[in-house]
Write a protein that holds these residues in place. Structure first.
Motif, mmCIF file in Angstrom:
data_model
loop_
_atom_site.group_PDB
_atom_site.id
_atom_site.type_symbol
_atom_site.label_atom_id
_atom_site.label_comp_id
_atom_site.label_asym_id
_atom_site.label_seq_id
_atom_site.Cartn_x
_atom_site.Cartn_y
_atom_site.Cartn_z
ATOM 1 N N ASP A 81 0.833 -1.199 0.000
ATOM 2 C CA ASP A 81 0.000 0.000 0.000
ATOM 3 C C ASP A 81 0.869 1.250 0.000
ATOM 4 O O ASP A 81 0.498 2.295 -0.499
ATOM 5 C CB ASP A 81 -0.949 -0.016 1.206
ATOM 6 N N VAL B 177 -3.569 -16.269 3.844
ATOM 7 C CA VAL B 177 -4.452 -17.430 3.757
ATOM 8 C C VAL B 177 -4.782 -17.850 2.315
ATOM 9 O O VAL B 177 -4.665 -19.020 1.988
ATOM 10 C CB VAL B 177 -5.740 -17.178 4.582
ATOM 11 N N THR C 66 -10.736 -16.501 -5.907
ATOM 12 C CA THR C 66 -10.439 -15.887 -4.611
ATOM 13 C C THR C 66 -8.941 -15.664 -4.454
ATOM 14 O O THR C 66 -8.515 -14.592 -4.026
ATOM 15 C CB THR C 66 -10.928 -16.806 -3.467
ATOM 16 N N CYS D 242 -4.609 -12.600 7.039
ATOM 17 C CA CYS D 242 -5.821 -13.410 6.903
ATOM 18 C C CYS D 242 -6.630 -13.010 5.681
ATOM 19 O O CYS D 242 -7.387 -13.808 5.162
ATOM 20 C CB CYS D 242 -6.685 -13.327 8.155
ATOM 21 N N ARG D 243 -6.458 -11.794 5.211
ATOM 22 C CA ARG D 243 -7.094 -11.264 4.002
ATOM 23 C C ARG D 243 -8.616 -11.169 4.112
ATOM 24 O O ARG D 243 -9.287 -10.981 3.102
ATOM 25 C CB ARG D 243 -6.739 -12.079 2.753
ATOM 26 N N ILE E 171 -10.361 -7.533 3.266
ATOM 27 C CA ILE E 171 -10.134 -6.915 1.958
ATOM 28 C C ILE E 171 -11.252 -5.934 1.594
ATOM 29 O O ILE E 171 -12.412 -6.140 1.943
ATOM 30 C CB ILE E 171 -10.000 -7.959 0.821
ATOM 31 N N LYS F 121 -8.885 -1.256 -6.888
ATOM 32 C CA LYS F 121 -7.803 -2.144 -6.494
ATOM 33 C C LYS F 121 -8.218 -2.840 -5.213
ATOM 34 O O LYS F 121 -8.829 -2.221 -4.338
ATOM 35 C CB LYS F 121 -6.559 -1.282 -6.245
ATOM 36 N N VAL F 122 -7.932 -4.120 -5.101
ATOM 37 C CA VAL F 122 -8.291 -4.848 -3.887
ATOM 38 C C VAL F 122 -7.081 -4.883 -2.959
ATOM 39 O O VAL F 122 -5.976 -5.224 -3.368
ATOM 40 C CB VAL F 122 -8.739 -6.281 -4.220
ATOM 41 N N THR F 123 -7.303 -4.488 -1.721
ATOM 42 C CA THR F 123 -6.224 -4.577 -0.739
ATOM 43 C C THR F 123 -6.841 -4.765 0.641
ATOM 44 O O THR F 123 -8.055 -4.649 0.806
ATOM 45 C CB THR F 123 -5.319 -3.333 -0.787
ATOM 46 N N THR F 124 -6.021 -5.085 1.626
ATOM 47 C CA THR F 124 -6.575 -5.271 2.966
ATOM 48 C C THR F 124 -6.708 -3.921 3.652
ATOM 49 O O THR F 124 -5.803 -3.092 3.591
ATOM 50 C CB THR F 124 -5.655 -6.167 3.814
ATOM 51 N N THR G 38 -4.034 -2.793 6.416
ATOM 52 C CA THR G 38 -2.715 -2.267 6.066
ATOM 53 C C THR G 38 -2.814 -0.965 5.288
ATOM 54 O O THR G 38 -1.811 -0.351 4.963
ATOM 55 C CB THR G 38 -1.938 -3.276 5.197
ATOM 56 N N LEU G 39 -4.032 -0.568 4.963
ATOM 57 C CA LEU G 39 -4.235 0.619 4.128
ATOM 58 C C LEU G 39 -4.414 1.851 5.010
ATOM 59 O O LEU G 39 -5.306 1.887 5.855
ATOM 60 C CB LEU G 39 -5.469 0.401 3.246
ATOM 61 N N GLU G 40 -3.570 2.843 4.814
ATOM 62 C CA GLU G 40 -3.694 4.063 5.607
ATOM 63 C C GLU G 40 -4.741 4.978 5.001
ATOM 64 O O GLU G 40 -4.847 5.075 3.785
ATOM 65 C CB GLU G 40 -2.346 4.798 5.639
ATOM 66 N N LYS H 167 -17.909 -8.633 -5.489
ATOM 67 C CA LYS H 167 -16.632 -9.305 -5.689
ATOM 68 C C LYS H 167 -15.947 -9.586 -4.346
ATOM 69 O O LYS H 167 -15.463 -10.683 -4.074
ATOM 70 C CB LYS H 167 -15.773 -8.362 -6.543
ATOM 71 N N LYS I 112 -17.796 -12.232 -2.159
ATOM 72 C CA LYS I 112 -17.608 -13.591 -2.638
ATOM 73 C C LYS I 112 -16.233 -14.127 -2.218
ATOM 74 O O LYS I 112 -16.121 -15.240 -1.699
ATOM 75 C CB LYS I 112 -17.744 -13.611 -4.158
ATOM 76 N N ALA I 113 -15.217 -13.292 -2.417
ATOM 77 C CA ALA I 113 -13.860 -13.716 -2.056
ATOM 78 C C ALA I 113 -13.747 -13.908 -0.550
ATOM 79 O O ALA I 113 -13.139 -14.879 -0.071
ATOM 80 C CB ALA I 113 -12.846 -12.688 -2.544
#
Lengths: 616, 229
Positions: free
Chosen positions: A325, A479, A514, B48-49, B52, B62-65, B68-70, B83, B86-87
């Motif tokens: 990020d 994971v 996924t 662990c994601r 997201i 964009k997919v991110t957790t 961790t994203l400020e 999306k 589902k993930a």
């Protein structure tokens, strides 16, 4: 020491070197890259040295041991100049003849020439060989001009002139502008604009900055970074020097796999030599610019080719990726702005500076410029490294350069981009090879691996192979990648062993999706590509495994059955002798396979000269 | 520079201190984003994601957790798109198949809308969330625990498998472990694991589950079973 003198001294040295070289009547260029070393070029070299000494030719003939020329299939190989005579498959016994005929009498040794399989004709000159003719060898072509262990060779061939140009006449912003205009994109697989990356790193604030060369190439079947680093390490050092000057970095690292001993040795030597003449260190060539390079050896983890994992490994931590990020150009190695590029990217930099951005943009497609090296492997005739302009069709690479199928069987697919790339079927061979086109088709350029497959390859088995590789190489931090990939492997194993169902295939697709969406780093994000692309283009093979419990290519052991065709069997007993499991029984005049003992290894099929062993 | 930034999460305008994570900002406002490895105050690792989200930037997503994203000024976050849901559901399914013996994980799976577990159960007793490793290091400066091995061989271990002198026996690692509370019906035997799916009737569990779920209406967004009641 003033600036002018040192740079002048370097130029003068280059000229003298050139003159020195012209004194020799003949130059023998012998490939001593990894491929040719494996096929025995070192004993050829020893024999050549001995022979020249015996005939007192050492002052007339110069031997240049270089890095990989690319045509690894034909090694050991040599090129004799002037004349561009190309000899392949050389054995130490051939040396006396080469010396007496070609080197002393300018005659050609016919039997050592390359035979074109298409026309059956012998070709004497290297540039006429179809394999080389269809290529454009901008980066790789430099390999055969320089001895990687000798910096003066590189300087004599115009090496470090781009650095001189940059140090004397260009400002940092101008360098970045030039690289940006050239449209050079990351050759490690990401395809991000190199100029933009440099600019981000230049703008980032930090007490000091780093540049890193990523030579942690780990894809099965890919070895272009290795060959460039082995064959022309100074080009990478020069590229890094230019990059460091543009970015304002003072320190650099080359992160190279320890499994590449020759690359480690050559880059270490190159750094040492560059330091000795003041190209690296404090006040490079007497200017205000200082830059040093350290060599770091990777422990062989595939994931360490990922930039953040690589930096963690450099810091002495466990090689695991971290979320990006915040980009590494802002907080990378030691939380300082860091610019990481791949070997091939760095190797392109000096030529762009020397010849200008427009020279580079003249090659390639609208969005992907320049040339790209591919490692052509698999069931193909001309195995080796090929360099072509971006946008060249897969068909041209596979058939014109690669020479088509090695086995005579139909080529059905090509896997591009290594384990995280996808499989493209023959219908798509007219696709131009560039970053966008391949990604759209479900594969990728990646670092440039190209594995060609024919009818005897089972696509499900192939997907299983790459998946297994990635499960082994996943760091296990997140994971989706750790659990998801192992679940995918579980399912695909079920399919290849006859336990597959429609529901499991759906679950495989769901899991793959996924993993590609949610994984932490690019390893996980791209890992499902082999599975997804084979399901997309080779669904019929999956269906055959699942519905008919049959492997069309005859590869998946649990689904195939060996038997002996009574009509064809001549009763010679070759299979009987070959079988290590005692599964072949004599029955009257012919033989029979005992299914209970048969391990389906295929040795009997190879032993049979009458094609009487049938796989179903 | 202002100390606060304003961003949009699921269409709601949210004010958050600069430097905080999107996940913390969302939770502060009661926007439920499921998460497992995140612990307030510890360094996020994004392992662990589950948390997201989609970040929309220049029209691209964009997919991110979110852990961790400020947060950034004018950031647009979509935490519960189709999306993502589902993930996330699939990840929760993987987790519960790895470690069915954790009430926390069973609970997360229910809340992510898992109805059945399609993978064979594996009966692991650790999902490598790394909560223990980080609390030991960051809160107690002890570093008595760490990860060893790679990929499927990755494990949490004491140095050379022996309790070191600098371990203060504080038990923080056990307190924070999501595996220490077994499902209501007691521990499952190997080979007899199942997805219980009962936690929707056990609202009091919110205190015991290792996050700060606020049992909110906004949870509807990701199909949270509690919210639907």
């Amino acid at each position: 020491m003033s600036v002018a003198i040192t740079i002048e001294a370097l130029k003068k040295q280059a000229e003298e070197q050139k003159k020195e070289e012209n004194k020799y009547g003949k130059i023998v260029t012998l490939c001593a890259g990894t491929g040719c070393s494996a096929s025995g070029c070192l004993s050829v070299l020893a024999s050549l040295r001995k022979e020249l000494k015996n005939k007192k030719l050492t002052k007339k003939v110069k031997i240049r041991t270089t890095g990989c020329h690319g045509f690894c299939e034909q090694g050991p190989l040599m090129v004799i100049e002037p004349g561009n005579t190309f000899y392949c498959h050389i054995k130490p016994e051939d040396i006396p003849e080469i010396v007496s005929e070609t080197l002393q009498n300018d005659k050609i040794v016919e039997r050592l020439l390359y035979t074109d399989p298409a026309s059956g004709k012998r070709i004497s000159r290297e540039k006429d060989i179809p394999f080389y003719k269809a290529q454009e060898r901008v980066v790789l072509g430099q390999n055969k001009l320089v001895d990687p262990c000798d910096i003066s060779d590189y300087i004599a061939n115009g090496g470090y002139s781009a650095l001189i140009k940059v140090l004397t006449s260009m400002k940092a912003d101008e360098v970045i502008k030039e690289i940006k205009e050239s449209g050079l994109r990351g050759r490690g697989g990401g395809g991000f604009s190199t100029g933009k990356k440099w600019e981000f790193c230049r703008r980032a604030e930090g007490a000091s900055k780093y540049v890193i060369c990523n030579a942690d190439e780990g894809d099965p079947g890919a070895y272009m970074d290795r060959s460039v680093l082995e064959g022309n390490p100074h080009a990478i050092i020069e590229g890094m020097l230019i990059g460091a000057y543009a970015i304002g970095a003072e320190h650099g690292y080359i992160y190279v796999r320890n499994e590449y001993p020759l690359a480690v040795k050559h880059s270490k030597l190159a750094v040492q030599q560059a330091e000795e003449i003041g190209l690296l260190g404090k006040n490079v060539l007497g200017t205000d610019f200082s830059f040093d390079i350290k060599l770091a050896r990777g422990g062989g983890a595939f994931v360490c080719g990922e930039s953040t994992a690589l930096m963690a490994s450099l810091e002495g931590k466990v090689g695991e990726p971290r979320p990006k990020d915040i980009h590494t150009t802002e907080k990378g190695f030691m939380d300082l702005p860091t610019n990481l590029n791949n070997v091939e990217t760095w190797a392109n930099v000096p030529s762009i500076i020397n010849k200008g951005a427009s020279w580079f943009t003249a090659k390639g497609t609208a969005k992907s410029k320049g040339t790209k090296i591919f490692a052509l492997t698999g069931k193909i005739r001309n195995t080796g490294l090929v360099e072509v302009p971006m946008g060249t069709s897969l068909r041209k690479i596979i058939y014109d350069i690669g020479g088509g199928s090695a086995t005579g069987k139909r080529i059905k697919a090509v896997q591009t981009g290594g384990p995280s790339g996808g499989c493209l079927p023959e219908e798509l061979f007219d696709l131009p090879v560039d970053f966008e086109a391949l990604t759209e088709a479900g594969s990728m350029v990646g670092s440039g691996g190209m594995v060609v497959m024919d009818e005897t390859t089972c696509m499900v088995d192939m997907a299983k192979y790459f998946l297994k590789f990635l499960v082994d190489e996943s760091c296990g931090k997140c994971v989706p990648c750790r659990v998801g990939l192992s679940r995918m492997l579980e399912i695909i194993k079920d399919i290849t062993e006859g336990r597959g169902t429609e529901e499991k295939l759906e679950l495989l697709k769901d899991t793959a999706e996924t993993v590609s969406i949610a994984s932490l780093c690019a390893l996980g994000k791209t890992a499902p590509n082999p599975v997804l692309s084979t399901i997309k283009y080779f669904r019929s093979e999956y269906d055959a495994h699942i519905k008919e419990k049959r492997c069309p290519a005859g590869v998946c052991r649990e689904l195939i059955h060996y038997s002996i065709d009574k009509e064809k069997c001549k009763g010679c007993g070759a299979c009987f002798k070959a079988c290590p499991h005692g599964a072949i029984i004599k029955k009257e005049k012919t033989y029979k396979i005992d299914d209970a003992k048969c391990q389906k290894c295929g040795i009997c099929k190879e032993a049979c000269k009458f094609e009487a062993v049938v796989v179903k | 520079m202002s100390e606060y930034v304003t961003l949009t999460i699921n269409g709601a305008r949210v004010r958050a201190p600069r430097g905080s994570s999107v996940l913390d900002a969302a939770l502060e406002y009661g926007i439920c984003i499921p998460h497992l490895c995140h612990v307030p105050g510890l360094t996020p690792i994004g392992a662990c994601r589950l948390c997201i989200v989609e970040v929309i930037k220049n029209g691209k997503s964009k997919v991110t957790t979110s852990c961790t994203l400020e947060v950034e000024e004018a950031m647009v976050i979509k935490a519960h798109t189709e999306k993502i849901l589902k993930a996330r559901k699939n990840i929760a399914e993987m987790l519960v198949a790895e470690a069915p013996n954790s009430r926390a994980i069973q609970d997360i799976a229910v809340r992510c809308g898992v109805k059945e577990v399609r993978y064979p159960f594996r009966h692991e007793n650790c999902v490598l969330c790394g909560r223990c490793v980080r609390i030991c290091d960051e809160l107690w400066q002890s570093k008595s625990l760490g990860f060893v091995g790679r990929g499927l061989a990755r494990k949490v271990r004491l140095p050379f498998d022996e309790r070191p002198d600098y371990c203060k026996r504080c038990n923080a690692c056990i307190d924070i472990c999501p595996m220490t509370i077994t499902p209501c019906d007691g521990p499952m035997k190997k080979g007899e694991e199942y997805f219980c799916g009962k936690c929707e009737s056990q609202l009091s569990m919110a205190q015991e589950s290792p996050d700060t779920c606020v049992d909110c209406r906004l949870g509807e967004g990701f199909g949270c079973v509690r919210a639907r009641k």
